[in-house]
Motif scaffolding. Structure first.
Motif, short mmCIF file in Angstrom:
data_model
loop_
_atom_site.label_atom_id
_atom_site.label_comp_id
_atom_site.label_asym_id
_atom_site.label_seq_id
_atom_site.Cartn_x
_atom_site.Cartn_y
_atom_site.Cartn_z
N SER A 56 39.25 -20.51 98.47
CA SER A 56 39.48 -19.77 99.71
C SER A 56 39.46 -18.26 99.54
O SER A 56 39.06 -17.55 100.46
N ASN A 57 39.87 -17.77 98.37
CA ASN A 57 40.03 -16.33 98.21
C ASN A 57 38.98 -15.67 97.32
O ASN A 57 38.75 -14.46 97.46
N ILE A 58 38.38 -16.43 96.40
CA ILE A 58 37.41 -15.84 95.49
C ILE A 58 35.99 -16.21 95.88
O ILE A 58 35.14 -15.34 96.08
N GLN A 59 35.72 -17.51 95.99
CA GLN A 59 34.35 -17.97 96.22
C GLN A 59 33.72 -17.38 97.49
O GLN A 59 32.54 -17.00 97.47
N TRP B 264 36.90 -6.56 94.28
CA TRP B 264 36.71 -7.82 94.98
C TRP B 264 36.82 -9.03 94.08
O TRP B 264 37.46 -10.00 94.43
N ARG C 47 31.50 -5.82 94.76
CA ARG C 47 31.92 -7.04 94.09
C ARG C 47 31.53 -7.02 92.61
O ARG C 47 32.06 -7.79 91.83
N SER D 228 44.45 -15.31 89.34
CA SER D 228 44.22 -16.55 88.61
C SER D 228 44.72 -16.45 87.18
O SER D 228 45.27 -17.37 86.63
N LEU E 298 33.93 -14.52 98.71
CA LEU E 298 33.48 -13.15 98.45
C LEU E 298 32.24 -13.12 97.55
O LEU E 298 31.65 -12.06 97.36
N SER F 266 40.34 -8.37 91.25
CA SER F 266 41.69 -8.53 91.78
C SER F 266 42.07 -10.00 91.96
O SER F 266 43.10 -10.45 91.48
N PRO F 267 41.20 -10.82 92.62
CA PRO F 267 41.50 -12.26 92.67
C PRO F 267 41.54 -12.86 91.27
O PRO F 267 42.33 -13.76 90.99
N HIS G 174 43.13 -21.36 95.87
CA HIS G 174 43.00 -19.92 95.66
C HIS G 174 41.55 -19.55 95.33
O HIS G 174 40.99 -18.61 95.90
#
Length: 214
Positions: A103-106, A137, A132, A145, A108, A140-141, A100
């Motif tokens: 793939s989804n935070i870093q 951006w 961001r 977590s 961005l 939300s991620p 997560h």
């Protein structure tokens, strides 16, 4: 057998994860700086990794790429201390958090993404970077977590999930001035990790290619 070589950069979140794993496993290695801003060096670097990405770890006659794959290799070949829980459910949980974040935070937080956006639409990358710093951006991620983190990221042992957390917090707070106080559990775990010597040694500012404070 020759000493492992880590191709790294102090600003690289992906490299940070591998530095922590190597430190925890007590693996002595040579740090090879890659200047990701220099086009000529990146062309030479592409001969080692056509994807032109760091980290790369040369170890045991292998050339390994992708931070999470490297960490899992290290955990299999150097099992002490383990970075994946014995319980299958907890292993899946640890991997889920790691993926997560990776793939989804870093992505961005990656300036290369901003540059690509600017190539498509001039100025759009700067607009995204500005977003961001605020709610949608990073926060939300971050909330996702926050919902899954435990005492460490998973239970009472350091896992592959924990190796991913510090660099993301560093990027959010030091690079983009994001207020993470709404996420007390993330703050708590990050503070706990920051007091562990192996995590301290892997911090961006402590790397040989980091700017020296005057």
């Amino acid at each position: 057998m020759s000493k492992p070589i880590l191709y790294s950069a102090w600003t690289s979140s992906c490299s940070s994860r591998v530095r922590i794993a190597l430190a925890l496993k007590k693996i002595d290695y040579e740090y090879h700086t890659v200047d990701i801003k220099t086009e000529e060096e990146m062309r030479e670097f592409a001969m080692t990794n056509p994807a032109k990405k760091i980290p790369i770890l040369k170890i045991n006659g292998l050339v390994l790429t992708e931070s999470l794959a490297i960490i899992e290799y290290l955990d299999e070949v150097y099992p002490d201390p383990p970075l994946l829980p014995k319980d299958a459910g907890e292993r899946a949980h640890a991997r889920a958090i790691a993926f997560h974040i990776a793939s989804n935070i870093q992505p961005l937080q990656n300036k290369a993404i901003i540059h690509k956006l600017n190539e498509k639409v001039p100025g759009y990358g700067a607009e995204v970077m500005d977003q961001r710093r605020h709610l949608p951006w990073l926060r939300s991620p971050g909330r996702a977590s926050e919902d899954v983190l435990w005492e460490y990221c998973v239970g009472d042992q350091i896992t592959i999930a924990d190796l991913n957390l510090p660099s993301i917090v560093y990027n959010a707070t030091d690079k983009y001035n994001v207020d993470i106080t709404p996420y007390p559990l993330i703050c708590k775990i990050n503070k706990t990790l920051s007091e562990i010597p192996e995590f301290q040694a892997s911090e961006p500012a402590r790397q040989p290619d980091a700017p020296k404070k005057i």
